[in-house]
Design a protein around this motif. Structure first.
Motif, short mmCIF file in Angstrom:
data_model
loop_
_atom_site.label_atom_id
_atom_site.label_comp_id
_atom_site.label_asym_id
_atom_site.label_seq_id
_atom_site.Cartn_x
_atom_site.Cartn_y
_atom_site.Cartn_z
N GLY A 195 0.82 -1.22 0.00
CA GLY A 195 0.00 0.00 0.00
C GLY A 195 0.85 1.26 0.00
O GLY A 195 0.60 2.21 -0.74
N ARG A 196 1.92 1.22 0.78
CA ARG A 196 2.83 2.37 0.90
C ARG A 196 3.57 2.60 -0.43
O ARG A 196 3.79 3.74 -0.84
CB ARG A 196 3.82 2.10 2.04
N LYS A 197 3.92 1.45 -1.11
CA LYS A 197 4.62 1.55 -2.39
C LYS A 197 3.72 2.23 -3.43
O LYS A 197 4.16 3.10 -4.20
CB LYS A 197 5.01 0.14 -2.86
N ASP A 198 2.43 1.84 -3.44
CA ASP A 198 1.47 2.45 -4.38
C ASP A 198 1.36 3.93 -4.13
O ASP A 198 1.35 4.74 -5.05
CB ASP A 198 0.09 1.80 -4.21
N LYS A 199 1.30 4.28 -2.85
CA LYS A 199 1.16 5.67 -2.46
C LYS A 199 2.39 6.48 -2.90
O LYS A 199 2.27 7.60 -3.35
CB LYS A 199 1.01 5.76 -0.93
N MET A 200 3.56 5.82 -2.77
CA MET A 200 4.82 6.46 -3.12
C MET A 200 4.84 6.79 -4.62
O MET A 200 5.23 7.88 -5.02
CB MET A 200 5.99 5.54 -2.77
N THR A 201 4.39 5.82 -5.45
CA THR A 201 4.31 6.04 -6.90
C THR A 201 3.39 7.21 -7.20
O THR A 201 3.69 8.07 -8.02
CB THR A 201 3.79 4.77 -7.62
N LEU A 202 2.27 7.21 -6.49
CA LEU A 202 1.28 8.27 -6.68
C LEU A 202 1.87 9.64 -6.33
O LEU A 202 1.71 10.61 -7.07
CB LEU A 202 0.07 7.97 -5.79
N TYR A 203 2.61 9.70 -5.19
CA TYR A 203 3.22 10.95 -4.76
C TYR A 203 4.31 11.40 -5.74
O TYR A 203 4.45 12.58 -6.02
CB TYR A 203 3.80 10.82 -3.35
N MET A 204 5.08 10.40 -6.25
CA MET A 204 6.14 10.72 -7.22
C MET A 204 5.52 11.30 -8.48
O MET A 204 6.03 12.26 -9.06
CB MET A 204 6.98 9.49 -7.54
N LEU A 205 4.40 10.69 -8.91
CA LEU A 205 3.69 11.19 -10.09
C LEU A 205 3.18 12.61 -9.85
O LEU A 205 3.27 13.47 -10.72
CB LEU A 205 2.53 10.27 -10.45
N ARG A 206 2.65 12.81 -8.65
CA ARG A 206 2.15 14.15 -8.30
C ARG A 206 3.28 15.18 -8.35
O ARG A 206 3.13 16.26 -8.91
CB ARG A 206 1.55 14.12 -6.89
N ASN A 207 4.44 14.79 -7.78
CA ASN A 207 5.59 15.70 -7.78
C ASN A 207 6.08 15.97 -9.20
O ASN A 207 6.40 17.11 -9.54
CB ASN A 207 6.75 15.13 -6.95
N ALA A 208 6.11 14.90 -10.01
CA ALA A 208 6.56 15.05 -11.40
C ALA A 208 5.60 15.99 -12.14
O ALA A 208 6.03 16.88 -12.87
CB ALA A 208 6.61 13.69 -12.08
N PHE A 209 4.31 15.78 -11.93
CA PHE A 209 3.31 16.61 -12.61
C PHE A 209 3.41 18.07 -12.15
O PHE A 209 3.36 19.00 -12.97
CB PHE A 209 1.91 16.06 -12.35
N SER A 210 3.57 18.27 -10.85
CA SER A 210 3.64 19.65 -10.32
C SER A 210 4.86 20.38 -10.85
O SER A 210 4.76 21.54 -11.26
CB SER A 210 3.71 19.63 -8.79
N THR A 211 6.02 19.69 -10.87
CA THR A 211 7.23 20.36 -11.36
C THR A 211 7.13 20.61 -12.87
O THR A 211 7.63 21.61 -13.37
CB THR A 211 8.49 19.53 -11.03
N LEU A 212 6.46 19.69 -13.57
CA LEU A 212 6.23 19.89 -15.02
C LEU A 212 5.37 21.14 -15.22
O LEU A 212 5.65 21.97 -16.08
CB LEU A 212 5.53 18.67 -15.61
N LEU A 213 4.35 21.26 -14.40
CA LEU A 213 3.43 22.40 -14.49
C LEU A 213 4.18 23.71 -14.23
O LEU A 213 3.96 24.71 -14.91
CB LEU A 213 2.29 22.22 -13.48
N ILE A 214 5.10 23.68 -13.25
CA ILE A 214 5.88 24.88 -12.93
C ILE A 214 6.71 25.30 -14.15
O ILE A 214 6.70 26.47 -14.55
CB ILE A 214 6.78 24.62 -11.70
N ALA A 215 7.42 24.33 -14.75
CA ALA A 215 8.25 24.64 -15.93
C ALA A 215 7.37 25.13 -17.08
O ALA A 215 7.70 26.10 -17.76
CB ALA A 215 9.04 23.41 -16.35
#
Lengths: 137, 287
Positions: A4-24
């Protein structure tokens, strides 16, 4: 690590990737629109379809944002006891100072948004920390 | 070794890896910066219009209005008389441009030959007109012979469909080449090499068109349309502009366009450096 924690981690990484993409992306859009005084669609075309150099630089800037954000996360999670709301305030002040620093507006907006995003994440973590120990995501 | 030590080691590893990657990214961004600026923040023009008008007696092509930074310009049109005996030597022609909500802009030409094809001068200045003034443009043509008005007509001018062409390779760019069906305005040449004008003080730019539709540029298929020769510094500073009129039946917009750039160490360099920049359409020029 629990599944469950691993799934959440992927989700958070995706969120971070998306947010930083949005910033750029937003920084590039602001910079191109103000330079060419053009529409959003025209700026979008200039970013992705005019030449490969601009597109590659955009992707590199995204990677830079992602790395800075990940490093900020690691540092925060390691020394989370020392961080308070004061450090978030300092980040906001840095963002304010960046506004007046003479540099290419693309970098100015990018780093302002990045500082604010890191500050926002810290606020979230501090708020969570008040309830329970940090999950480090 | 405790669990906490393992965690610290893991964090250290992550941190070192992130910093190594960060260094690579920052270095790449730093070394690519000039290249990125060169290709992304090119020369810009606020607007460019090309107008056309025709009646039974006159054909007016390539009447341009543009704004580049604070400088505005208009003119450069070609006026072709369509009737014989319309113009005679020493006739005085007054071309008055009527813009919406604006003072008329007047240009006077002295006719040198009978039925001469006339080219209007390019006039530049600041705050001559605004883009909104170009909605309804009328051109009044008056011909005076021995101080007597023998022709006075007003033509309504139409904006022409225009496409902006651009071209770039790793070191050189050619931007803002404006093309309509039968007209072309030369673009701005720039180079990443800051010492180009010293290395090659002279250059030639040939604008070519091809009716063949090949994917690869074969220069043998192309015909020369416009020829510019001058100092490289003038080209780099964008002081060298010209306009070409294509009189064939086809449209330039349907053809393949390219530029042949010849860089020369002296005016009669026998071994110049020549390369081709294929022109690609990027946008409607009137936006």
């Amino acid at each position: 690590m629990k599944p469950g924690r691993k799934d959440k981690m992927t989700l958070y990484m995706l969120r971070n990737a998306f947010s930083t993409l949005l910033i750029a992306f937003v920084s590039f859009m602001i910079s191109l629109i103000s330079y060419y005084e053009c529409s959003f669609v025209e700026a979008l075309r200039r970013l992705f379809f005019v030449n490969i150099y601009t597109t590659l630089y955009f992707l590199l800037l995204w990677l830079l944002n992602y790395l800075i954000f990940e490093i900020s996360k690691i540092i925060y999670d390691t020394y989370e006891q020392r961080f308070t709301y004061k450090s978030c305030f300092i980040l906001c002040v840095v963002a304010g100072v960046l506004y007046f620093v003479e540099m290419l507006d693309l970098f100015r907006w990018n780093f302002i948004f990045l500082c604010l995003f890191i500050a926002l994440r810290q606020v979230k973590q501090l708020w969570i920390h008040q309830k329970r120990p940090s999950n480090g995501l | 070794m405790g669990v906490g030590d393992d965690m610290n080691k893991e964090i250290k590893k992550q941190l070192i890896l992130s910093f190594v990657l960060l260094t690579f990214v920052v270095m790449t961004l730093f070394f690519w910066y000039q290249n990125f600026i060169f290709h992304t923040y090119g020369e810009k023009i606020d607007y460019q219009y090309c107008l056309y008008a025709q009646n039974d007696e006159w054909q007016i092509e390539g009447y341009e209005f543009y704004q580049k930074g604070k400088t505005q310009g208009y003119g450069h049109a070609r006026m072709t008389p369509l009737q014989p005996q319309l113009l005679k030597k020493n006739d005085e022609m007054t071309v008055t441009l009527h813009l919406k909500n604006h003072q008329p802009l007047i240009q006077t030409i002295k006719v040198q030959n009978e039925n001469q094809v006339l080219f209007l001068e390019n006039k530049t200045g600041q705050n001559i007109f605004s883009e909104k003034d170009l909605q309804n443009v009328q051109l009044q043509i008056e011909v005076k012979r021995q101080k007597k008005s023998i022709y006075n007509q007003t033509l309504s001018m139409q904006k022409q469909d225009m496409i902006t062409y651009t071209s770039a390779n790793k070191d050189y760019t050619l931007t803002n080449v404006y093309v309509t069906e039968h007209w072309l305005k030369t673009g701005s040449f720039s180079s990443k090499d800051t010492k180009l004008a010293k290395k090659y003080p002279y250059m030639i730019v040939d604008y070519m068109y091809s009716k063949e539709e090949n994917q690869e540029v074969d220069i043998n298929d192309y015909e020369r349309f416009l020829y510019l020769k001058g100092k490289t510094e003038d080209f780099l500073n964008d002081h060298y502009k010209d306009h070409g009129f294509y009189d064939g039946e086809e449209s330039l917009l349907d053809m393949q366009l390219c530029c042949v750039i010849t860089l020369m160490k002296s005016e009669d360099d026998s071994q110049p450096y020549t390369f081709i920049l294929p022109l690609n359409p990027i946008q409607k020029g009137d936006s």
